[in-house]
Design an enzyme around this catalytic site. Structure first.
Site, PDB file in Angstrom:
ATOM      1  N   GLU A 165       0.803  -1.221   0.000  1.00 47.76           N
ATOM      2  CA  GLU A 165       0.000   0.000   0.000  1.00 47.76           C
ATOM      3  C   GLU A 165       0.843   1.281   0.000  1.00 47.76           C
ATOM      4  OE1 GLU A 165      -1.653  -2.699   0.715  1.00 47.76           O
ATOM      5  OE2 GLU A 165      -3.658  -2.231   0.015  1.00 47.76           O
ATOM      6  N   TYR A 167       3.443   1.969   2.012  1.00 43.88           N
ATOM      7  CA  TYR A 167       4.028   2.339   3.307  1.00 43.88           C
ATOM      8  C   TYR A 167       5.545   2.069   3.298  1.00 43.88           C
ATOM      9  CZ  TYR A 167      -0.743   2.929   5.042  1.00 43.88           C
ATOM     10  OH  TYR A 167      -2.023   3.366   5.227  1.00 43.88           O
ATOM     11  N   ARG A 215       2.517  -8.694   4.382  1.00 39.53           N
ATOM     12  CA  ARG A 215       1.576  -8.172   3.372  1.00 39.53           C
ATOM     13  C   ARG A 215       2.396  -7.567   2.242  1.00 39.53           C
ATOM     14  NH1 ARG A 215      -3.544  -4.981   4.434  1.00 39.53           N
ATOM     15  NH2 ARG A 215      -4.343  -4.623   2.335  1.00 39.53           N
ATOM     16  N   HIS A 253      -1.515   3.839  -1.832  1.00 38.71           N
ATOM     17  CA  HIS A 253      -2.592   4.793  -1.527  1.00 38.71           C
ATOM     18  C   HIS A 253      -2.604   5.967  -2.496  1.00 38.71           C
ATOM     19  CE1 HIS A 253      -4.142   2.655   1.782  1.00 38.71           C
ATOM     20  NE2 HIS A 253      -3.170   2.906   2.624  1.00 38.71           N
ATOM     21  N   GLN A 340     -18.672   4.610   2.999  1.00 39.26           N
ATOM     22  CA  GLN A 340     -19.277   5.799   3.597  1.00 39.26           C
ATOM     23  C   GLN A 340     -19.140   5.867   5.115  1.00 39.26           C
ATOM     24  OE1 GLN A 340     -22.744   5.646   0.509  1.00 39.26           O
ATOM     25  NE2 GLN A 340     -23.256   7.238   1.961  1.00 39.26           N
ATOM     26  N   CYS A 342     -17.091   3.554   6.936  1.00 43.21           N
ATOM     27  CA  CYS A 342     -15.827   2.985   7.437  1.00 43.21           C
ATOM     28  C   CYS A 342     -14.667   3.897   7.042  1.00 43.21           C
ATOM     29  CB  CYS A 342     -15.665   1.546   6.967  1.00 43.21           C
ATOM     30  SG  CYS A 342     -15.903   1.287   5.218  1.00 43.21           S
ATOM     31  N   LYS A 422     -22.866   0.607  -9.120  1.00 44.77           N
ATOM     32  CA  LYS A 422     -23.532   0.466  -7.815  1.00 44.77           C
ATOM     33  C   LYS A 422     -24.349  -0.828  -7.772  1.00 44.77           C
ATOM     34  CE  LYS A 422     -23.366   4.983  -5.973  1.00 44.77           C
ATOM     35  NZ  LYS A 422     -24.019   6.074  -5.261  1.00 44.77           N
ATOM     36  N   ARG A 562     -24.934  25.599  -8.659  1.00 47.95           N
ATOM     37  CA  ARG A 562     -24.879  27.050  -8.452  1.00 47.95           C
ATOM     38  C   ARG A 562     -23.643  27.452  -7.647  1.00 47.95           C
ATOM     39  NH1 ARG A 562     -30.570  27.701  -5.784  1.00 47.95           N
ATOM     40  NH2 ARG A 562     -29.511  26.081  -4.584  1.00 47.95           N
ATOM     41  N   GLU A 657     -28.700  16.359   3.190  1.00 44.18           N
ATOM     42  CA  GLU A 657     -27.580  15.442   3.389  1.00 44.18           C
ATOM     43  C   GLU A 657     -28.015  14.069   3.880  1.00 44.18           C
ATOM     44  OE1 GLU A 657     -24.470  17.397   5.582  1.00 44.18           O
ATOM     45  OE2 GLU A 657     -24.590  19.086   4.219  1.00 44.18           O
TER      46      GLU A 657
HETATM   47  P1  NAP Z   1     -27.504  16.934  -2.549  1.00 44.04           P
HETATM   48  O1  NAP Z   1     -26.252  16.217  -2.335  1.00 44.04           O
HETATM   49  O2  NAP Z   1     -28.038  17.808  -1.477  1.00 44.04           O
HETATM   50  O3  NAP Z   1     -27.321  17.783  -3.872  1.00 44.04           O
HETATM   51  C1  NAP Z   1     -28.316  18.601  -4.359  1.00 44.04           C
HETATM   52  C2  NAP Z   1     -27.775  19.394  -5.541  1.00 44.04           C
HETATM   53  O4  NAP Z   1     -28.801  20.232  -5.984  1.00 44.04           O
HETATM   54  C3  NAP Z   1     -26.593  20.241  -5.193  1.00 44.04           C
HETATM   55  O5  NAP Z   1     -25.664  20.120  -6.245  1.00 44.04           O
HETATM   56  C4  NAP Z   1     -27.166  21.655  -5.134  1.00 44.04           C
HETATM   57  O6  NAP Z   1     -26.168  22.496  -5.632  1.00 44.04           O
HETATM   58  C5  NAP Z   1     -28.380  21.584  -6.038  1.00 44.04           C
HETATM   59  N1  NAP Z   1     -29.495  22.411  -5.595  1.00 44.04           N
HETATM   60  C6  NAP Z   1     -29.968  22.583  -4.340  1.00 44.04           C
HETATM   61  N2  NAP Z   1     -31.038  23.395  -4.341  1.00 44.04           N
HETATM   62  C7  NAP Z   1     -31.267  23.733  -5.619  1.00 44.04           C
HETATM   63  C8  NAP Z   1     -32.226  24.552  -6.251  1.00 44.04           C
HETATM   64  N3  NAP Z   1     -33.181  25.169  -5.562  1.00 44.04           N
HETATM   65  N4  NAP Z   1     -32.142  24.687  -7.572  1.00 44.04           N
HETATM   66  C9  NAP Z   1     -31.189  24.068  -8.288  1.00 44.04           C
HETATM   67  N5  NAP Z   1     -30.251  23.283  -7.743  1.00 44.04           N
HETATM   68  C10 NAP Z   1     -30.285  23.118  -6.410  1.00 44.04           C
HETATM   69  O7  NAP Z   1     -28.671  15.948  -2.872  1.00 44.04           O
HETATM   70  P2  NAP Z   1     -28.753  14.700  -3.845  1.00 44.04           P
HETATM   71  O8  NAP Z   1     -27.762  14.743  -4.926  1.00 44.04           O
HETATM   72  O9  NAP Z   1     -30.185  14.669  -4.196  1.00 44.04           O
HETATM   73  O10 NAP Z   1     -28.408  13.517  -2.915  1.00 44.04           O
HETATM   74  C11 NAP Z   1     -29.214  13.235  -1.784  1.00 44.04           C
HETATM   75  C12 NAP Z   1     -28.408  12.537  -0.735  1.00 44.04           C
HETATM   76  O11 NAP Z   1     -28.068  11.255  -1.152  1.00 44.04           O
HETATM   77  C13 NAP Z   1     -27.126  13.291  -0.446  1.00 44.04           C
HETATM   78  O12 NAP Z   1     -26.929  13.402   0.933  1.00 44.04           O
HETATM   79  C14 NAP Z   1     -26.083  12.450  -1.043  1.00 44.04           C
HETATM   80  O13 NAP Z   1     -24.881  12.502  -0.294  1.00 44.04           O
HETATM   81  C15 NAP Z   1     -26.705  11.067  -0.994  1.00 44.04           C
HETATM   82  N6  NAP Z   1     -26.153  10.295  -2.086  1.00 44.04           N
HETATM   83  C16 NAP Z   1     -24.925   9.788  -1.917  1.00 44.04           C
HETATM   84  C17 NAP Z   1     -24.347   9.112  -2.931  1.00 44.04           C
HETATM   85  C18 NAP Z   1     -23.005   8.513  -2.754  1.00 44.04           C
HETATM   86  O14 NAP Z   1     -22.433   8.013  -3.689  1.00 44.04           O
HETATM   87  N7  NAP Z   1     -22.433   8.520  -1.591  1.00 44.04           N
HETATM   88  C19 NAP Z   1     -24.989   8.946  -4.122  1.00 44.04           C
HETATM   89  C20 NAP Z   1     -26.247   9.480  -4.282  1.00 44.04           C
HETATM   90  C21 NAP Z   1     -26.812  10.176  -3.245  1.00 44.04           C
HETATM   91  P3  NAP Z   1     -26.284  24.079  -5.695  1.00 44.04           P
HETATM   92  O15 NAP Z   1     -27.104  24.485  -4.505  1.00 44.04           O
HETATM   93  O16 NAP Z   1     -24.871  24.539  -5.664  1.00 44.04           O
HETATM   94  O17 NAP Z   1     -26.924  24.349  -6.995  1.00 44.04           O
HETATM   95 FE1  SF4 Z   2     -20.023   0.490   3.261  1.00 44.10          FE
HETATM   96 FE2  SF4 Z   2     -17.877   0.177   4.817  1.00 44.10          FE
HETATM   97 FE3  SF4 Z   2     -20.213  -0.854   5.552  1.00 44.10          FE
HETATM   98 FE4  SF4 Z   2     -18.939  -1.948   3.554  1.00 44.10          FE
HETATM   99  S1  SF4 Z   2     -18.236  -1.841   5.664  1.00 44.10           S
HETATM  100  S2  SF4 Z   2     -21.115  -1.416   3.593  1.00 44.10           S
HETATM  101  S3  SF4 Z   2     -17.963  -0.181   2.637  1.00 44.10           S
HETATM  102  S4  SF4 Z   2     -19.733   1.316   5.303  1.00 44.10           S
END
Ligand code: NAP
Ligand code: SF4
Length: 674
Positions: A165, A167, A215, A253, A340, A342, A422, A562, A657
């Site tokens: 990794e 190290y 390792r 890493h 997310q 871990c 996914k 935005r 969030e």
């Molecule tokens: P989000 O993360 O809150 O993003 C919303 C997006 O919309 C932001 O880019 C924001 O940017 C924009 N936005 C907010 N208000 C707006 C408005 N009135 N008009 C236009 N744009 C606006 O929400 P999400 O993408 O829907 O995801 C929801 C949750 O699921 C999040 O917490 C996310 O972390 C989670 N999620 C995680 C993953 C992952 O891979 N870990 C994947 C999918 C979802 P601006 O305000 O800058 O425009």
């Molecule tokens: Fe996600 Fe980590 Fe849990 Fe696996 S161990 S499901 S990667 S948080």
């Protein structure tokens, strides 16, 4: 007769026998740094009770300069040894075995005191390392050997010497980081002197009846990494030096190729370990993206290794092996490799846990006990929040009824699983279906719960989720505008030129979905081509000539937000770079700092910044709304209006969030307290 004859076969190491071929790989959970040794012991003992043959702890520093960060845990005093003894005793009482990993971070140590072979700064650390002199090298070897004998004093069954990794030991091996011209640098024989000397001295310190795992980085995934011949030579010398087992490390890493993220195909690197089989006579362990007993069994049956290492799957389900032994693999809570809860926690300075299993690393605090007064519990919404609440409440002995207006369980997880990369979400939804079907939960699908339907329940839990945010952009009702739900759930037609409004997790996911026809995650050759991975026998470090060669994008996508910050800045700490790199490879245009002026038949009209400069139209066929969500809590409000006090969880509680991690944690904790 078991379905997993290879996986569950014992492994005789001569002086001791491992009861099966499953190793719990090292994870830095942050537990040791809490100094709550009862908690640390319970974490490992829970997994020992779950049947894993051997566990490796998180990396322990051999000395202050080698710690991953200042204050990193290690065996520095008699008190440390006594504390670790609490852990090893508890593991042994539970019928398990445990080895302590000795991790010298070298130039990856997040400290101005970090050391390295040649003072070459790491691209992922702000601190230029000090070049070790001859005495400094001798001190590192002596400290690692001392750490091993202290581990033995603390009751460990062995140690793992972290040689991969990127190290310290790995840094000595390659010219990328070792520019020395003395006996520790230059030829490969000289560059491998330190790792080999470390193994010899550790073996001398601990005697013959103690497990020493080395390792070994089998594919560095960096330019100027090791050749395959060098890997084989090192493995042979490590065997001669006294190692009991060789474990596999994949990628440094600092490599810009993902190695454990969910978009990496399952068992993506077992072919590398397989190349080493037969070159040494000690057992070889393979690792990375193995998360089901079927995969582990296949890997061993195909002769890719003698054992498999899984780390994160033991956060998701400590009873992985016991469930496989019991013929109930479908009850194993799957690790979806999301990082997310871990790794993202580790890098954020928080204690690790698991998105799927919030009890992980919280074994002494989040305890699910049988209830003494069973209640009737209605749970409305069968997404991650509602499902986790329902399963936990039912496990405790409550009489649970789970409502959802959809015909299927899973809520938004059913959209996530559509996204290329996914695919693991399919397994998570399937697991929920299995567990609900095996529980006492009464399921009421295709049922929109009303206040009157909920009147007779002792407790009501509202987990109704979210609604897409109304952006109020002029023209948003036009025929060329769809939401992410239309795209991912209803498969709405989308043109060849697309603008995505909103660059959060969902905007990134939709961009991936719209630019990718065939997911490379389920085609290893395509994935290796996409990310530029090749056989280290062909190219040093396994980095393909010409680098990444992604498939042409299925659509031309513009992703907008935005805020003027870098797009994707708030994505997961350990996975955001992968999502950004993947979209860049697909030619996605990323624009921040825009105002959405209006939408019409030409496309999306935008301008820049507060002064609304540079008005222009982004000419597209389809605009996809991914602008976040608001809570869907009308049912909760109706109940409150008639004097009920429902529990509101998940997105229905706070949409901002929201992710499955918070939803599952909240659902589990609520049900544990009902
Ligand atoms: P989000 O993360 O809150 O993003 C919303 C997006 O919309 C932001 O880019 C924001 O940017 C924009 N936005 C907010 N208000 C707006 C408005 N009135 N008009 C236009 N744009 C606006 O929400 P999400 O993408 O829907 O995801 C929801 C949750 O699921 C999040 O917490 C996310 O972390 C989670 N999620 C995680 C993953 C992952 O891979 N870990 C994947 C999918 C979802 P601006 O305000 O800058 O425009
Ligand atoms: Fe996600 Fe980590 Fe849990 Fe696996 S161990 S499901 S990667 S948080």
């Amino acid at each position: 007769m078991t379905d997993y004859p290879h996986l569950l076969a014992p492994l005789d190491l001569g002086f001791t026998t491992l009861k099966n071929r499953v190793l719990m790989g090292s994870m830095h959970t942050g537990l040791e740094e809490t100094k709550d040794w009862d908690r640390v012991a319970e974490f490992y003992a829970t997994r020992a009770r779950g049947g894993v043959a051997l566990m490796v702890t998180g990396g322990m520093a051999p000395n202050r300069e080698g710690g991953v960060f200042p204050g990193a845990a290690g065996l520095f005093s008699a008190e440390d040894i006594a504390n670790h003894k609490i852990v090893t005793d508890r593991v042994h009482d539970a019928g398990g075995k445990i080895a302590m990993q000795i991790l010298h971070a070298g130039r990856y140590a997040y400290s101005p005191d970090c050391v390295s072979p040649s003072g070459v700064k790491s691209p992922i650390s702000p601190f230029p390392p000090k070049e070790l002199d001859e005495d400094g090298i001798e001190k590192q070897i002596a400290d690692i050997a001392t750490a091993a004998s202290r581990a033995q004093d603390a009751g460990y069954d062995g140690v793992e010497i972290m040689g991969s990794e990127g190290y310290l030991l790995n840094q000595f091996l390659v010219t990328h980081t070792n520019k020395r011209e003395d006996r520790w640098g230059g030829s490969y024989e000289n560059r491998m002197r330190l790792p080999v000397e470390v193994v010899k001295r550790v073996r001398a310190a601990v005697g013959s009846n103690f497990i020493v795992i080395y390792r070994l980085s089998m594919i560095d995934l960096i330019p100027n990494g090791s050749t395959w011949d060098e890997v084989v030579l090192l493995a042979k010398e490590i065997e001669k030096a006294g190692a009991t087992i060789i474990n596999t490390g994949i990628g440094w890493h600092e490599a810009r190729i993902p190695t454990i993220a969910t978009s990496v195909p399952r068992r993506a690197f077992t072919w590398v370990t397989k190349k080493l089989m037969g070159e040494v006579s000690i057992p070889i362990i393979t690792s990375n993206r193995i998360n089901t007993p079927e995969t582990g069994e296949d890997v061993l049956a195909e002769g890719c290794a003698d054992m498999v290492s899984m780390a994160r799957p033991f956060l998701a389900d400590p009873h992985f092996v016991a469930k496989a032994e019991a013929g109930a693999p479908d009850e194993i809570a799957p690790c979806i490799a999301c990082n997310q809860a871990c790794l993202d926690h580790t890098f954020g300075g928080k204690i690790s846990t698991c998105l799927v299993n919030p009890k992980a690393c919280f074994e002494t605090e989040l305890v699910v006990t049988p209830t003494t007064s069973a209640k009737s519990v209605a749970i409305v919404g069968a997404g991650p929040a509602g499902l986790s609440a329902a399963l936990t409440a039912a496990e405790r002995g409550h009489k649970v009824t789970l409502f959802d207006k959809s015909h299927e369980l899973g809520g938004q997880l059913n959209m996530a699983k559509q996204v290329p990369g996914k695919e693991e979400f399919f397994g998570l939804v399937d697991w929920y279906k299995t567990m609900v079907s095996k529980s006492s939960i009464t399921l009421q699908l295709e049922t929109e719960a009303t206040p009157s339907m909920l009147s007779d329940f002792d407790e009501v839990v509202i987990a109704t989720g979210v609604l897409p945010r109304d952006t109020k952009i002029d023209g948003q009702d036009g025929p060329n505008v769809v939401s992410y739900i239309d795209v991912l759930r209803a498969k709405a037609p989308v043109g060849k030129r697309v603008a995505i409004i909103g660059a959060g997790g969902i905007g990134f996911d939709v961009a991936e979905y719209l630019t990718t026809d065939d997911s490379p995650t389920i085609d290893l050759d395509a994935w290796m081509e996409e990310w530029g991975v090749t056989d280290p026998a062909l190219r040093r470090g396994g980095v393909a000539e010409g680098g990444a060669k992604p498939e042409a994008p299925a659509r031309q996508v513009t992703l907008l937000q935005r805020k003027s910050e870098k797009l994707g800045k708030r994505l997961g700490k350990t996975t955001g770079w992968i999502h950004r790199a993947a979209l860049q490879m697909k030619g996605v245009t990323m624009i921040g700092g825009v105002n959405y002026e209006r939408i019409d038949a030409h496309g999306l009209h935008v301008s820049d910044g507060e002064a609304r400069e540079n008005p222009r139209v982004i000419e597209v066929d389809t605009i996809v709304m991914c602008a976040g969500q608001v809570p869907l809590r009308s049912l909760a409000d109706e109940l409150i209006a008639i004097g009920r006090t429902p529990h509101v969880i998940g997105g229905a509680d706070v949409a901002a969030e929201l992710d499955a991690k918070r939803a599952i944690n909240q659902g589990t904790r609520l049900a544990a307290s009902l």
